[in-house]
Design an enzyme around this catalytic site. Sequence first.
Site, PDB file in Angstrom:
ATOM      1  N   HIS A  10       0.843  -1.193   0.000  1.00 68.35           N
ATOM      2  CA  HIS A  10       0.000   0.000   0.000  1.00 68.35           C
ATOM      3  C   HIS A  10       0.879   1.244   0.000  1.00 68.35           C
ATOM      4  CE1 HIS A  10      -3.856  -2.105   1.664  1.00 68.35           C
ATOM      5  NE2 HIS A  10      -3.384  -2.665   0.571  1.00 68.35           N
ATOM      6  N   GLU A  70       1.196   3.779   1.967  1.00 72.33           N
ATOM      7  CA  GLU A  70       1.874   4.131   3.211  1.00 72.33           C
ATOM      8  C   GLU A  70       3.155   3.320   3.392  1.00 72.33           C
ATOM      9  OE1 GLU A  70      -2.593   3.867   4.309  1.00 72.33           O
ATOM     10  OE2 GLU A  70      -1.264   3.192   2.704  1.00 72.33           O
ATOM     11  N   ALA A  74     -20.872   8.677 -28.823  1.00 70.04           N
ATOM     12  CA  ALA A  74     -20.709   9.851 -29.676  1.00 70.04           C
ATOM     13  C   ALA A  74     -22.030  10.051 -30.402  1.00 70.04           C
ATOM     14  CB  ALA A  74     -19.575   9.638 -30.675  1.00 70.04           C
ATOM     15  N   ASP A  76     -18.806  -2.836 -36.505  1.00 70.01           N
ATOM     16  CA  ASP A  76     -17.727  -1.840 -36.539  1.00 70.01           C
ATOM     17  C   ASP A  76     -16.320  -2.420 -36.481  1.00 70.01           C
ATOM     18  OD1 ASP A  76     -19.682   0.115 -36.583  1.00 70.01           O
ATOM     19  OD2 ASP A  76     -19.611   0.459 -34.418  1.00 70.01           O
ATOM     20  N   GLY A 106     -24.029  -0.121 -28.829  1.00 68.48           N
ATOM     21  CA  GLY A 106     -25.174   0.571 -29.393  1.00 68.48           C
ATOM     22  C   GLY A 106     -26.285   0.851 -28.404  1.00 68.48           C
TER      23      GLY A 106
END
Length: 359
Positions: A53, A55, A159, A205, A294
Amino acid sequence: MYNAQDIVFMKKALSLAGKGAGLTGVNPLVGAVLVKDGRVIGQGYHVKDRLDHAEIVALKGLSFSQTSGATLYVTLEPCCHINKATPPCTGKLIEAGIGRVVIGLKDPNMRVCGRGIEILRTAGILVLDDFMAHESALLNEFYISSIGTSLPFVAIKQAVSLDGKIAAGDGSSRWISNPDARKMVHKLRSIYDAVMTSGVTVVKDDPQLNVRLVKGRNPRKIVVDWGLDTDLNARVYHNGDVILITSMESDKLKEKLFLKMGVHVRRYDRNGGLRPVLVDLYAMGIGSILIEAGGRFAAHLLSERLVNRFIYFVAPLFLGSNGINSMGELDVGSMSEALVAKFSSVKMIGDNMMIEVIC
């Protein structure tokens, strides 16, 4: 209780924490800065699950004489539970003789949530908490959302045209958004654990779903293809770690071909919806998912109340009634049944507008 120096060093801790974006999975982003006599003597951030971690990284290589009486700035409450791969940070801070700890945010994980602070105070350490808490909370939006639900934070990116279309009537969509907006999408991909799309989008696509327009890490890729209708030669399957979600009934022989390619195939009851899929993905260490698909796929997620955020890149053009809608059927018959969201931010990216909406 706080001073100008505290602001400077906490900002540094926040900046360090941000370096772990996209790397920590279901774990939080944490930065730590260790200061003595006004000088930074150690610093670090959480890089990955099962690694030290922040720290502990900040303390590495330092002797007790160096750390005794020092101040630690940390963006999230130090952990105190032992049923994990790394030892509790609270014990290490006490052993190091830390004199003061400034904490950005109390850990919402109920195994910690105030207990770490209490342990430090009981040991005689001066603890100041909720310092720059808003900034710390924004940094850990994914973690805070997921810790209480055991579900990944889910954002849908689209978009769209001004009249809410994601493609023209012939299915073409390259490019609705401008180049700068597309770079922003690649930046978003780099900070989410995974990008998810539908089999329909892969067929239509052939997306890559990687990061190539900006510097950053490639996310894991998840394809939801209930009927295994996608082509094994689709680009998404050949440029990274891919999880393929399919139904119990899909072609077993085609599944074997995907497995030979290194694709991870997982089968679910299609009628069970996407919630069981997300539960399993979270258990696999995926804490955030960016959806690029989509309108029908978006509607399924929204109907199941699995979406935390929408990110729209709105372009100044119209595609008309023949265009493809950004949202599928939601079974909303009247205004009283509308699914209500809240605007989060709006900014211009060239001639495009980026709108973020909280669900």
